[in-house]
Write a protein that holds these residues in place. Structure first.
Motif, mmCIF file in Angstrom:
data_model
loop_
_atom_site.group_PDB
_atom_site.id
_atom_site.type_symbol
_atom_site.label_atom_id
_atom_site.label_comp_id
_atom_site.label_asym_id
_atom_site.label_seq_id
_atom_site.Cartn_x
_atom_site.Cartn_y
_atom_site.Cartn_z
ATOM 1 N N VAL A 62 14.046 -1.930 4.109
ATOM 2 C CA VAL A 62 13.664 -0.725 3.365
ATOM 3 C C VAL A 62 13.056 0.384 4.216
ATOM 4 C CG1 VAL A 62 13.382 -1.919 1.167
ATOM 5 C CG2 VAL A 62 11.459 -1.841 2.744
ATOM 6 N N PHE A 63 12.752 0.085 5.491
ATOM 7 C CA PHE A 63 12.171 1.096 6.372
ATOM 8 C C PHE A 63 13.049 1.287 7.597
ATOM 9 C CE2 PHE A 63 8.215 -0.664 4.383
ATOM 10 C CZ PHE A 63 7.903 0.469 3.651
ATOM 11 N N ALA A 86 7.168 -6.430 2.956
ATOM 12 C CA ALA A 86 6.442 -5.361 2.270
ATOM 13 C C ALA A 86 6.648 -5.441 0.761
ATOM 14 C CB ALA A 86 6.901 -3.997 2.775
ATOM 15 N N SER A 87 5.577 -5.165 0.030
ATOM 16 C CA SER A 87 5.639 -5.075 -1.428
ATOM 17 C C SER A 87 5.614 -3.605 -1.818
ATOM 18 C CB SER A 87 4.446 -5.816 -2.056
ATOM 19 O OG SER A 87 4.492 -5.736 -3.463
ATOM 20 N N LEU A 88 6.700 -3.125 -2.410
ATOM 21 C CA LEU A 88 6.845 -1.703 -2.729
ATOM 22 C C LEU A 88 6.240 -1.358 -4.082
ATOM 23 C CD1 LEU A 88 10.498 -0.920 -1.593
ATOM 24 C CD2 LEU A 88 8.432 -1.140 -0.207
ATOM 25 N N GLU A 89 5.877 -0.098 -4.232
ATOM 26 C CA GLU A 89 5.403 0.421 -5.508
ATOM 27 C C GLU A 89 6.351 1.517 -5.965
ATOM 28 O OE1 GLU A 89 1.415 1.756 -4.979
ATOM 29 O OE2 GLU A 89 0.574 -0.261 -4.891
ATOM 30 N N ARG A 90 6.732 1.482 -7.243
ATOM 31 C CA ARG A 90 7.596 2.507 -7.830
ATOM 32 C C ARG A 90 7.189 2.702 -9.292
ATOM 33 N NH1 ARG A 90 9.363 3.077 -3.340
ATOM 34 N NH2 ARG A 90 11.509 3.502 -2.674
ATOM 35 N N GLY A 138 4.207 2.566 8.836
ATOM 36 C CA GLY A 138 3.495 2.428 10.100
ATOM 37 C C GLY A 138 3.315 0.965 10.493
ATOM 38 N N VAL A 139 3.019 0.124 9.508
ATOM 39 C CA VAL A 139 2.882 -1.313 9.771
ATOM 40 C C VAL A 139 4.213 -1.875 10.254
ATOM 41 C CG1 VAL A 139 2.513 -3.566 8.689
ATOM 42 C CG2 VAL A 139 0.994 -1.650 8.137
ATOM 43 N N GLY A 161 0.836 -1.200 0.000
ATOM 44 C CA GLY A 161 0.000 0.000 0.000
ATOM 45 C C GLY A 161 0.863 1.240 0.000
ATOM 46 N N PRO A 162 0.311 2.382 0.387
ATOM 47 C CA PRO A 162 1.095 3.619 0.441
ATOM 48 C C PRO A 162 2.300 3.463 1.370
ATOM 49 C CG PRO A 162 -1.252 4.063 0.691
ATOM 50 C CD PRO A 162 -1.096 2.583 0.767
ATOM 51 N N MET A 163 3.394 4.120 1.026
ATOM 52 C CA MET A 163 4.612 3.994 1.816
ATOM 53 C C MET A 163 4.406 4.398 3.270
ATOM 54 S SD MET A 163 7.070 2.683 0.013
ATOM 55 C CE MET A 163 8.634 3.194 0.733
#
Length: 256
Positions: free
Chosen positions: A254-255, A215-219, A201-202, A194-196
């Motif tokens: 990544v976070f 997490a599955s990232l979107e780019r 937050g998750v 979902g949104p970064m």
């Protein structure tokens, strides 16, 4: 599974919400099922026409009996509007499956209490994820957040233990953030897309409770194959391409 490029016939084009579409095409080989979280590069226009680049679209569902391959996408620009104009019987060029997705069989073999957390169009790859987890023996709990009204959640019900909905407006479910609903310590692992800001937050909730998070990232992507490096992101183990090394990563990489 290696990515292939081919022209596929459109089976269905459906409006799911105000700017959300569901496209189903006939995949060539029903036995070649993509992993949840993988995506395909879609192109509904000639190679020398605009826009120049194909569009990366997540797989929302796959029928391993018929080969019906379904995408969920949001109308944003010229490319997605051209895809939305396709009618049943017409064809489009599809390249994929691309990237590394969730290995549902391995996850279900290792973890029994699994939470799946999504937001908005980021819920797209999570239906297939829930279906593949269920088939592997684990029915996950699903937490989803939307601005005003959810869409497509009826399809999750047969594959999940519970479905929890939050909306920013309070129009449906919990009035607030989807992370308000998640108690990460109740789970062996949390999977999110979902949104970064939501995924961060998750991850923070998971880090506090010591729960693994993926997490599955979107780019924005150009080639979808890792060649152009246009979707490179920083990770704690070095620079990675979202399209080839991901889009699924350990959240701790990544976070912060």
């Amino acid at each position: 599974m290696n990515a292939t490029s081919c022209d596929l016939k459109v089976l269905r084009q459906e409006t799911v919400a105000a700017d959300i579409m569901r496209l189903t095409v006939q995949w060539q080989d029903p036995s070649r099922e993509p992993h949840a979280g993988q995506f395909y590069m879609l192109r509904a226009w000639a190679a020398d026409a605009t826009p120049i680049l194909s569009r990366p679209i997540s797989v929302v569902d796959f029928d391993n009996q018929t080969g019906a391959l379904t995408f969920l996408y949001q109308l944003k620009g010229e490319g997605t509007h051209k895809i939305a104009a396709l009618q049943p019987g017409q064809t489009l060029t599809v390249t994929g499956p691309c990237g590394n997705g969730f290995d549902a069989a391995a996850l279900a073999g290792k973890y029994q209490r699994i939470a799946v957390v999504g937001g908005g169009i980021g819920t797209a790859p999570l239906l297939l994820l829930c279906k593949q987890l269920c088939r592997a023996g684990v029915r996950p709990d699903v937490y989803v957040g939307f601005r005003d009204t959810s869409y497509g959640m009826d399809r999750f019900v047969p594959w999940c233990h519970d479905v929890f909905v939050a909306t920013d407006s309070g129009n449906e479910g919990h009035h607030g953030l989807v992370t308000d609903l998640l108690d990460a310590k109740n789970y062996d692992i949390v999977l999110t897309c979902g949104p970064m800001v939501m995924m961060r937050g998750v991850y923070q909730l998971c880090a506090q409770s010591g729960t693994p998070c993926v997490a599955s990232l979107e780019r924005k992507m150009a080639c979808g194959l890792g060649a152009c490096l246009g979707c490179t992101c920083r990770t704690k183990v070095g620079a990675k391409t979202v399209c080839k090394d991901g889009p699924v990563f350990k959240a701790e990489e990544v976070f912060d």
